[in-house]
Design a protein around this motif. Structure first.
Motif, mmCIF file in Angstrom:
data_model
loop_
_atom_site.group_PDB
_atom_site.id
_atom_site.type_symbol
_atom_site.label_atom_id
_atom_site.label_comp_id
_atom_site.label_asym_id
_atom_site.label_seq_id
_atom_site.Cartn_x
_atom_site.Cartn_y
_atom_site.Cartn_z
ATOM 1 N N TYR A 1 7.417 -5.918 -4.421
ATOM 2 C CA TYR A 1 8.395 -4.845 -4.640
ATOM 3 C C TYR A 1 8.533 -4.068 -3.339
ATOM 4 C CZ TYR A 1 8.310 -5.875 -9.575
ATOM 5 O OH TYR A 1 8.434 -6.519 -10.776
ATOM 6 N N ARG A 2 9.780 -3.843 -2.927
ATOM 7 C CA ARG A 2 10.014 -3.106 -1.679
ATOM 8 C C ARG A 2 11.065 -2.028 -1.940
ATOM 9 N NH1 ARG A 2 10.493 -7.130 3.377
ATOM 10 N NH2 ARG A 2 9.811 -5.229 4.450
ATOM 11 N N PRO A 3 10.999 -0.946 -1.154
ATOM 12 C CA PRO A 3 11.960 0.146 -1.378
ATOM 13 C C PRO A 3 13.348 -0.258 -0.905
ATOM 14 C CG PRO A 3 10.597 0.606 0.531
ATOM 15 C CD PRO A 3 10.064 -0.660 -0.072
ATOM 16 N N SER A 4 14.338 0.064 -1.711
ATOM 17 C CA SER A 4 15.706 -0.266 -1.347
ATOM 18 C C SER A 4 16.238 0.760 -0.331
ATOM 19 C CB SER A 4 16.540 -0.253 -2.624
ATOM 20 O OG SER A 4 17.845 -0.638 -2.359
ATOM 21 N N TYR A 5 16.036 2.029 -0.621
ATOM 22 C CA TYR A 5 16.418 3.118 0.291
ATOM 23 C C TYR A 5 15.693 4.373 -0.182
ATOM 24 C CZ TYR A 5 19.606 3.932 -3.599
ATOM 25 O OH TYR A 5 20.120 4.133 -4.840
ATOM 26 N N PHE A 6 15.703 5.409 0.654
ATOM 27 C CA PHE A 6 14.992 6.652 0.325
ATOM 28 C C PHE A 6 16.022 7.772 0.194
ATOM 29 C CE2 PHE A 6 11.902 3.900 2.275
ATOM 30 C CZ PHE A 6 10.742 4.131 1.568
ATOM 31 N N PRO A 7 16.450 8.059 -1.023
ATOM 32 C CA PRO A 7 17.531 9.037 -1.193
ATOM 33 C C PRO A 7 17.081 10.448 -0.816
ATOM 34 C CG PRO A 7 16.616 8.416 -3.328
ATOM 35 C CD PRO A 7 15.953 7.543 -2.307
ATOM 36 N N ARG A 8 18.014 11.207 -0.340
ATOM 37 C CA ARG A 8 17.731 12.631 -0.066
ATOM 38 C C ARG A 8 18.665 13.482 -0.906
ATOM 39 N NH1 ARG A 8 16.343 13.087 6.184
ATOM 40 N NH2 ARG A 8 14.433 11.848 6.116
ATOM 41 N N PRO A 9 18.274 14.689 -1.157
ATOM 42 C CA PRO A 9 19.118 15.558 -1.983
ATOM 43 C C PRO A 9 20.531 15.612 -1.423
ATOM 44 C CG PRO A 9 17.022 16.623 -1.525
ATOM 45 C CD PRO A 9 17.037 15.369 -0.722
ATOM 46 N N THR B 1 0.824 -1.210 0.000
ATOM 47 C CA THR B 1 0.000 0.000 0.000
ATOM 48 C C THR B 1 0.858 1.260 0.000
ATOM 49 O OG1 THR B 1 -0.122 -0.047 2.409
ATOM 50 C CG2 THR B 1 -1.901 -1.131 1.197
ATOM 51 N N SER B 2 2.119 1.117 0.391
ATOM 52 C CA SER B 2 2.993 2.297 0.437
ATOM 53 C C SER B 2 3.790 2.467 -0.847
ATOM 54 C CB SER B 2 3.969 2.173 1.618
ATOM 55 O OG SER B 2 4.838 1.073 1.408
ATOM 56 N N HIS B 3 3.493 1.652 -1.854
ATOM 57 C CA HIS B 3 4.315 1.633 -3.060
ATOM 58 C C HIS B 3 4.413 3.025 -3.703
ATOM 59 C CE1 HIS B 3 6.284 -0.512 -6.387
ATOM 60 N NE2 HIS B 3 5.730 0.406 -7.162
ATOM 61 N N ALA B 4 3.241 3.627 -3.905
ATOM 62 C CA ALA B 4 3.243 4.924 -4.598
ATOM 63 C C ALA B 4 4.033 5.964 -3.803
ATOM 64 C CB ALA B 4 1.805 5.394 -4.823
ATOM 65 N N ALA B 5 3.829 5.966 -2.492
ATOM 66 C CA ALA B 5 4.531 6.947 -1.656
ATOM 67 C C ALA B 5 6.039 6.728 -1.712
ATOM 68 C CB ALA B 5 4.030 6.853 -0.214
ATOM 69 N N SER B 6 6.440 5.466 -1.736
ATOM 70 C CA SER B 6 7.874 5.164 -1.801
ATOM 71 C C SER B 6 8.464 5.613 -3.134
ATOM 72 C CB SER B 6 8.111 3.658 -1.622
ATOM 73 O OG SER B 6 7.653 3.243 -0.355
ATOM 74 N N VAL B 7 7.725 5.354 -4.214
ATOM 75 C CA VAL B 7 8.195 5.759 -5.540
ATOM 76 C C VAL B 7 8.297 7.280 -5.609
ATOM 77 C CG1 VAL B 7 7.618 5.793 -7.993
ATOM 78 C CG2 VAL B 7 7.344 3.681 -6.688
ATOM 79 N N GLU B 8 7.297 7.955 -5.050
ATOM 80 C CA GLU B 8 7.326 9.421 -5.038
ATOM 81 C C GLU B 8 8.563 9.951 -4.328
ATOM 82 O OE1 GLU B 8 3.713 10.767 -3.192
ATOM 83 O OE2 GLU B 8 2.518 9.683 -4.705
ATOM 84 N N ARG B 9 9.007 9.234 -3.323
ATOM 85 C CA ARG B 9 10.184 9.674 -2.585
ATOM 86 C C ARG B 9 11.481 9.235 -3.251
ATOM 87 N NH1 ARG B 9 9.400 11.341 2.643
ATOM 88 N NH2 ARG B 9 7.198 11.720 3.040
ATOM 89 N N GLY B 10 11.343 8.683 -4.430
ATOM 90 C CA GLY B 10 12.546 8.360 -5.205
ATOM 91 C C GLY B 10 13.193 7.039 -4.829
ATOM 92 N N ALA B 11 12.481 6.226 -4.064
ATOM 93 C CA ALA B 11 13.087 4.963 -3.627
ATOM 94 C C ALA B 11 13.168 3.988 -4.797
ATOM 95 C CB ALA B 11 12.265 4.355 -2.498
ATOM 96 N N PRO B 12 14.333 3.426 -5.068
ATOM 97 C CA PRO B 12 14.394 2.331 -6.049
ATOM 98 C C PRO B 12 13.639 1.136 -5.484
ATOM 99 C CG PRO B 12 16.595 3.125 -5.451
ATOM 100 C CD PRO B 12 15.630 3.698 -4.459
ATOM 101 N N MET B 13 12.716 0.598 -6.279
ATOM 102 C CA MET B 13 11.925 -0.530 -5.800
ATOM 103 C C MET B 13 12.576 -1.827 -6.290
ATOM 104 S SD MET B 13 9.722 1.203 -4.141
ATOM 105 C CE MET B 13 8.501 -0.010 -3.624
ATOM 106 N N ILE B 14 12.816 -2.735 -5.367
ATOM 107 C CA ILE B 14 13.479 -3.981 -5.763
ATOM 108 C C ILE B 14 12.576 -5.172 -5.478
ATOM 109 C CG2 ILE B 14 15.837 -3.149 -5.524
ATOM 110 C CD1 ILE B 14 15.854 -4.547 -2.759
ATOM 111 N N GLU B 15 12.813 -6.242 -6.228
ATOM 112 C CA GLU B 15 12.015 -7.445 -6.092
ATOM 113 C C GLU B 15 12.308 -8.133 -4.765
ATOM 114 O OE1 GLU B 15 13.744 -6.624 -8.684
ATOM 115 O OE2 GLU B 15 12.168 -6.272 -10.152
#
Lengths: 416, 89, 977
Positions: C611-619, C592-606
């Protein structure tokens, strides 16, 4: 008769009338020093090495159909030494070394082609598992190179790097891995064994194993009783039935594995490629057909043929990994019967009956093992001792818990 | 291959998960000798002919089934629920 | 050249096409083959081995010679397309294959001159020396010379489909037998599918003249088809080849949906059908077979039935002066067709001494053909009879060696056809495929009247088996001649006579195989490659078997039989693999958090199918490690949020639920009180670790089990088995609720503060000790809270119904960020758990025992559990086992790699010295060191030892200290505090 390019030319010039039978059709004798039940790859190589390495001459191979008619003639021809568990590592390493000298040894071109095998991985976890495997291979003295995504792309530019369901992180390259012409392996060993005096007896089905006071004395066959003090069972696909003749129950369930070949195509795939997430492996034969396969059909079977769900799964795996093969047309599918063991590894061992030996349980990895299996089984039958590289292929290891489970899927026979 | 699930009717093989011979129904008692566990987990009659094995209707009703079938012809002869009392016999 | 007034082509619709770059014109209704013949093109391809010039042999899918590449815009192409099947469309472009530089001048035709050295199996006897030349010289040369058409190398982007169909009666083939069968079944009300490979229904009626019911056969067929088309219970499928017979009445079929269209207009190229039929009627006809004689492979030499097809169906004369060579009455029939069409018949050569005399053409009785000539096309033949040998000028020779029933599908389930000496052919064995009923020519019935009757018989048998009553229809009257054949397989001669055209297998090759004792039919086929070519022996199996029988002094039935494996016609990987392209290969599961994770730039991995977020990059962060380190730090110091919904969740209820958990877990759960959570270890029955996770007691006899993401399905299936198969009488029920609940880890010293900011009621510390659980309300929504930790920190997991997951995740993360924390991904999760020595499937990889991970004490001595007995086997315990340890590089900054192997300091890195291997590694920002988890031989006794870690793959060689796997907070104070 020695085969060579010169011989091919001289025979060709004189109408090819001089080629002699590749092996004799002897009548079974009343008694042999050793009987090999099963004229497939493993049986023929065992007979060959009994004669070659141990000086035995009075040997018969009993085959219920035709030589090489079992799994040696119905596989995807892959030859590799990329196992990682101690016990398997040294065995397949030994086998690959025998492969590398097989043409010279047998004076028969088995077309062993070391074109390189690439196992793809699709996550960090799989990369680590393949790194462990690659390190095992190098520690064993074999070769392995861990490729990253770009490394794979350089070798296999036609894979779908952009859209495939399980992205390609990299691959483990085994440069000495490759293929061989499967039938030629059986024929080469058969011809070699025949030349060393081994009687290859086709259309001779074993119907009983004679045992007196815990010792084997011979076999009953459709062509009469034959005496022998040593009998080896090498009948993958039918191991349970033959062992039952000696009152044994084996840790084996038989399963069907399908394989596929396409129409001939000009060279397009130069390696052996294995796609673990899809359980799909492919190479291109020298004739041009794409030879590929997948997992077993998963239900116990002796039918030598399978069903559509696995057919479709294999094709779907091919389409997600390398959609450039879409226009290739499958010419033929076939099935082989696999001896599936509870840990996915084979058995080369004595039995509780004196003089009775068994070599079975090759799951679907038996083809590449043909040379070493024969080598080690011959050693065991001749000396009574397990060969050093096959000492962990014990029949009782399931009872004791000394398992060799490369896949880690556990005691369920069909999961290996 | 199609398997007549007693609850769902005949369904394609792809809906089912195969486990193994029905030996798995007869789990040894605690404290049984190692040989009994070896026989339970590993050793198989593995007949070329009629056998009974266990299938799970995983993509259907989730029932575990005991299927009597022929390993040579793939003919499915009969199917019953593993949960039936008589199934293990 | 076209024949006036003949053919089923539409002469009002001319179509332009190209072959090898030359422009030609055909008509709608043509195949590429008929259009080429109409344009006088005879040379169409080159053979596989000798690169012999080849033309068109047949008029169907069994064609061995006329294989071409069909080209598409954009560079895509379809190799090995049968010109005899490919329908013409405007702009069709085709190219010959297996030749260089051109079809007429092919350099590899030199192979033909070398043929004395290229006999059967020659390659097994040479190319062995020197060894190194195989991969570098010989094999590349062989590979380049071999093969037929070319793949483009481009992804196949075309559309393909798969479909299921169900019917009472599937009728395969629409000749007289098939039409009669379909009509009989349809009128009885059965659901009928009539599948026809050709683009038009009718079978041989499209090519061979003859009356049925007092009208032209084709007119009768049209009437039947009109009726069938009008029935709601009938589905007519043209361009559909039934390719395989499988278990349970399942057949596969390939529909060529748009091969015949210049523009598919959104339609798929092909559809692969899985047809489940109550009964199937095999009315697939028979295939005419050639006769082997010297140089019988020249362009212009065709099967007699094909010649009649080209004349009658396509209005094409395949030659100006046609000769005919046959061992059966086909000779006369073919001559009559040609004469009627106004084509000159130069001679009829009938091998039967008693051949009947009719017609106005030269007949040679008891004669054979002993040679042919013509470099790129037939020019003349040598005929020998009792009077000697003479040369006959001809540009087309029609050959018939008799007919082979199309038994192929009946072989697909290991049935072996049986020899019928009367027709000198194999016919289907009785009940070879359960539920598949052969009839008509496919069953060896060759007259039209016989086929009509047999089709009806087959349909009635099918209906009877399905328990349907059916009226017997009056049989239409039709030709009922006899079929007289005197077998002739091969004409004796010194030169090569072809059996298998496509693979260049000659009579000599089969004899050589016999000479070398490859005398079983299987050995002969494998040694010579006969039957392995694109036609799969359809044109050659029986002939080769007969030659082998002759060479070994046996009769045909005792020599062997012929068999065929699926598919009946070569079938594209794309069709059978339809749907597998790109992401279609396996389902994709999203949290359910997929879209939010993608919006935050997280690479999604299998992660399995998820699919789960690998990490949440920051500027400002330049690589994953910077993000990961930051995420680890804020969990250790403040608070982080992580979606853990992918873990399996199983709701378990019932009076025996506690007892059930005691059986499936090694440790005891029946003593767990409501509101409490316990960690559990689960074994497979073979004693290895299956999975681990926590189970919460939500109330009396009500538990919630969590599994790892990877093992969720496995555990569910296992629980079902234990319940249904081992203890069906226990009162316990369970269901997967993985997708019903969204669950988030809230971890770190400030996790309680964060939760208190969103929960309807604040958490009282005394009510929420470590490993507590209970209901909570989040913004009015009923949820669940578990105080558990996979990071070693004070942590919780909060669960809400999945539909609130997206909102809760955003809210939690936003609040965490205001507290100096944020969302963390899989990389940080992994570091956090390694620092704490917590295991995942990197450690429990299927070969691990409870003993190996130091959890043997978790196997309760007081009760039985799954896997307990097997785990006690001597090989599963003891100092020889590799045991879980921690590793710290002696220089903390030295990176180590998972998969490295361990050796004693000073020992060589070889298998004999192997001491274990590394399973997981990380850089620990908390401890400022690289860390590893590893399995080391007898490792628990070796803490403090220095060990050598060698990673050939990443070229590292590092000394490490062996330590306890729990690197951080070994007493667990942080999680409990």
């Amino acid at each position: 008769m020695r085969y060579s390019g010169l011989k091919v030319i001289t025979e060709g010039l004189f109408g090819n009338k001089g080629w002699r039978p590749a092996w004799r059709n002897p009548e079974p004798k009343a008694e042999y020093d050793a009987i090999i039940i099963g004229g497939g790859g493993h049986g023929l190589s065992t007979a060959y090495y009994l004669a070659r390495n141990h000086g035995m001459r009075n040997i018969a191979v009993l085959e219920k159909g035709y030589l090489g008619g079992g799994n040696v003639g119905r596989n995807t021809t892959i030859v590799r030494a990329n196992y990682f568990l101690p016990g398997n590592s040294e065995f397949y390493s030994h086998s690959l070394k025998l492969w590398e000298g097989l043409e010279a040894e047998l004076n028969y071109n088995v077309m062993h082609s070391q074109r390189g095998l690439i196992n793809l991985f699709h996550s960090d976890g799989q990369r680590d598992a393949f790194a462990r495997r690659g390190n095992s291979m190098v520690n064993q003295g074999d070769d392995a190179i861990l490729l990253d995504r770009d490394g794979v792309r350089e070798l296999l530019p036609y894979l779908d790097f952009e859209q495939t369901r399980f992205p390609i992180y990299g691959g483990l390259l085994h440069p000495r891995g490759g293929t061989a012409r499967h039938d030629a392996v059986a024929w080469g060993y058969a011809r070699g064994a025949d030349r060393r005096g081994v009687d290859l007896i086709q259309n001779c089905e074993v119907t009983g194993i004679d045992i007196e006071n815990g010792r084997v004395t011979g076999v009953q066959t459709t062509r009469g009783a034959i005496r022998a003090r040593k009998v080896g069972i090498l009948v993958a696909g039918r191991s349970g039935q033959v062992a039952a003749m000696a009152g044994m129950r084996l840790p084996i369930e038989s399963h069907v594995l399908q394989a596929f070949v396409t129409e001939g195509l000009k060279p397009v795939i130069d390696h052996v490629i294995s796609f673990g997430m899809g359980h799909f492996y492919i190479s291109q034969s020298d004739k041009g057909g794409l030879v590929f396969g997948g997992d077993i059909d998963f239900y116990a079977s002796y039918a030598s043929r399978g069903n559509l769900p696995m057919v479709e799964h294999v094709m779907e795996a091919g389409m997600t990994l390398m959609p450039m093969i879409g226009r290739a047309k499958v010419l033929r599918s076939w099935g082989g019967i696999m001896d599936m063991t509870p840990d996915g590894s084979p058995i080369i061992d004595k039995t509780d009956i004196d003089g009775l030996f068994i070599d079975c349980g090759w799951n679907y990895g038996g083809f590449k093992a043909v040379p070493a299996s024969g080598w080690c089984m011959a050693h065991l039958m001749a000396t009574g001792e397990s060969h050093a590289v096959a000492r962990r292929f014990r029949l009782n290891r399931f009872l004791t818990g000394h398992l060799l489970d490369e896949e880690g899927t556990g005691s369920q026979h069909n999961l290996h | 291959m199609r398997i007549p699930c007693p609850l769902c009717g005949p369904r394609d093989r792809r809906e089912f998960y195969y486990y193994g011979a029905d030996d798995y129904l007869r789990r040894p008692e605690e404290g049984a000798p190692p040989e009994a566990w070896d026989a339970y987990l590993h050793l198989r009659d593995n007949p070329a002919g009629v056998t009974r094995d266990l299938w799970h209707h995983e993509m259907g009703c989730s029932a575990w089934l005991v299927v009597t079938r022929n390993t040579v012809t793939h003919e499915v002869i009969s199917v019953r629920l593993a949960s039936e009392k008589e199934a293990a016999k | 050249m076209r024949l006036q007034g003949k053919g089923l082509i539409d002469r009002t619709k001319p179509l332009a096409f190209r072959f090898d770059g030359t422009q030609y014109t055909g008509f709608a209704g043509d195949t590429l083959a008929s259009a080429l013949l109409a344009n006088g093109v005879r040379l169409v391809g080159r053979s596989f081995k000798y690169h012999r010039p080849r033309g068109i042999l047949t008029a169907g899918s069994e064609e061995p010679n006329a294989l071409v590449e069909v080209l598409e815009a954009g560079g895509q192409q379809t190799p090995n397309t049968r010109a005899t099947v490919q329908e013409l469309y405007e702009g069709l472009a085709a190219r010959s294959q297996n030749r260089f530089p051109s079809l007429k001048r092919d350099l590899l035709a030199v192979n033909d001159l070398m043929s004395p050295f290229f006999g059967a199996g020659f390659y097994y006897k040479t190319f062995m020396w020197p060894r190194a030349f195989w991969e570098t010289i010989y094999e590349p040369a062989i590979r380049r010379a071999a093969g037929l058409g070319k793949l483009s190398g481009k992804h196949d982007e075309a559309l393909y489909e798969k479909a299921f169909a169900f019917c009472d009666v599937l009728v395969i083939g629409s000749g007289p037998a098939g039409l009669m069968a379909a009509l009989t079944a349809a009128r009885a009300g059965a659901e009928v599918i009539l599948a026809e490979e050709d683009s038009r229904m009718g079978g041989r009626l499209l090519s061979d003249a003859g009356e049925i019911d007092g009208q032209e056969g084709l007119a009768w067929a049209s009437g039947v088809l009109a009726e069938l088309r009008g029935l709601p219970n009938v589905r007519l499928m043209t361009r559909t080849t039934v390719t395989g017979a499988y278990d349970g009445g399942t057949l596969s079929a390939l529909e060529r949906v748009s091969h015949h269209l210049a523009d598919p207009a959104g339609r798929p190229r092909e559809c692969f059908w899985r047809i489940v039929a109550g009964r199937a009627v095999l009315a697939a006809g028979a295939l005419e077979r050639p006769i082997a004689f010297e140089d019988n492979d020249r362009p212009g030499i065709m099967l007699a039935s094909a010649v009649r097809s080209y004349v009658n169906r396509w209005g094409v004369a395949p030659g100006r002066k046609v000769t005919i060579f046959a061992n059966n009455d086909t000779a006369r029939q073919t001559a009559d067709v040609l004469v009627a069409a106004g084509v000159q018949v130069a001679a009829v050569i009938d091998s039967r001494a008693d051949a009947p005399t009719t017609g106005d053409y030269r007949l040679y009785r008891g004669a054979t053909i002993v040679g042919t000539q013509g470099r790129h096309g037939l020019e003349w033949i040598s005929v020998r009879d009792a009077n000697g040998e003479r040369r006959v000028e001809t540009d087309c020779l029609a050959v018939s060696g008799g007919w082979n029933p199309t038994v192929h599908l009946t072989c697909h389930m290991n049935g072996r056809p049986v020899w019928n000496p009367e027709i000198a052919a194999f016919v289907p064995a009785e009940n070879a495929v359960p539920g598949l009923i052969p009839c008509g020519a496919a069953a060896g019935v060759f007259s039209t009247a016989g086929c009509l009757a047999d089709g009806q018989r087959a349909a009635l048998a099918a209906l009877d088996a399905l328990g349907r009553k059916a009226p017997t229809l009056a049989l239409p009257k039709a030709e009922d001649g006899t079929y007289a054949i005197h077998p002739l397989w091969a004409v004796e001669g010194a030169r090569r006579a072809w059996l298998d055209f496509a693979n260049d297998v000659t009579v000599k090759d089969v004899k050589l195989a016999a000479q070398e004792n490859f005398s079983s039919v299987e050995h002969m086929k494998r040694y010579t490659t006969q039957g392995m070519a694109p036609d799969q022996g359809k044109n050659s199996n029986v002939g080769a078997l007969a030659v082998l029988a002759d060479a070994t002094g046996r009769a045909i039935p005792e020599t062997g039989t012929t068999t065929f494996r699926p598919p009946f016609v070569p079938t594209s990987i794309a069709a059978m693999g339809a749907g597998g392209r790109a992401a279609g290969f396996a389902p994709q599961r999203f949290t359910t958090s997929h879209a939010a994770s993608v919006e935050r730039g997280a690479p999604m991995i299998e992660a399995g199918l998820w699919y789960r977020p690998s990490y949440f990059p920051r500027p400002g962060e330049t690589n994953w490690r910077e993000s990961c380190d930051r995420e680890v730090q804020f969990v250790r110091e403040r608070v982080g949020v992580c979606d853990v919904s992918t873990l399996g969740k199983i709701d378990i209820q019932g009076a025996d639920a506690g007892r059930f958990l005691d059986l499936v877990y090694t440790n005891t759960f029946s003593t767990l009180k409501p509101g409490r959570v316990r960690y559990g270890l689960m074994l497979r029955e073979d004693g290895h670790v299956m999975d681990d996770g926590t189970t919460a007691c939500l109330g009396e006899n009500h538990y919630l089990m969590t599994t790892t993401t990877a093992a969720a399905g496995l555990v569910m299936r296992h629980l079902e088995f234990v319940h249904q198969a081992l203890h069906p009488d226990w009162d316990v029920r369970f269901i997967s609720v993985t997708e019903q609940w969204a669950q988030f880890a809230v971890a770190g010293p400030r996790s309680r503060d964060l939760l208190n900011s969103i929960l309807d009621e604040k958490l009282k510390p005394e009510d929420w000790p470590f490993m507590a659980c209970g209901p909570v309300r989040v913004g009015g929504v009923a949820g669940r809270l578990f105080r558990i930790s996979f990071s070693g920190e004070h942590a919780y997991e909060v669960a809400v119904p999945a539909r609130y997951g997206a909102a809760l995740f955003r809210d939690l993360v936003a609040r965490a960020e205001t507290m100096g924390g944020g969302a963390y991904g899989m990389e940080a999760l992994n570091v956090l758990r390694i620092e704490k020595g917590l295991i995942t499937h990197a450690e429990i990889h299927g070969r691990t025992t409870a003993f190996d991970i130091g959890a043997e004490k978790m196997i309760s001595a007081k009760k039985d559990c799954i896997g307990k007995a097997a785990a006690a086997r001597p090989g599963m315990i003891g100092p020889d086992r590799d045991q879980l340890v921690g590793l710290r590089p002696l220089s903390p900054g030295k990176a180590i790699g998972a998969g490295a192997h361990l050796f004693k300091q000073g020992e060589a890195a070889k298998r004999e010295n192997d001491q274990g291997y590394v399973t997981s590694v990380c850089w620990s920002p908390t401890l400022d060191s690289h860390l590893g988890l590893a399995f080391l031989r007898n490792g628990r006794a070796r803490h403090g030892e220095t060990i050598r870690l060698v990673d050939h793959m990443r070229k590292t060689d590092v000394l490490c200290e062996v330590c306890d796997p729990v690197f951080l907070d070994p007493t667990g104070g942080r999680a409990r505090g």
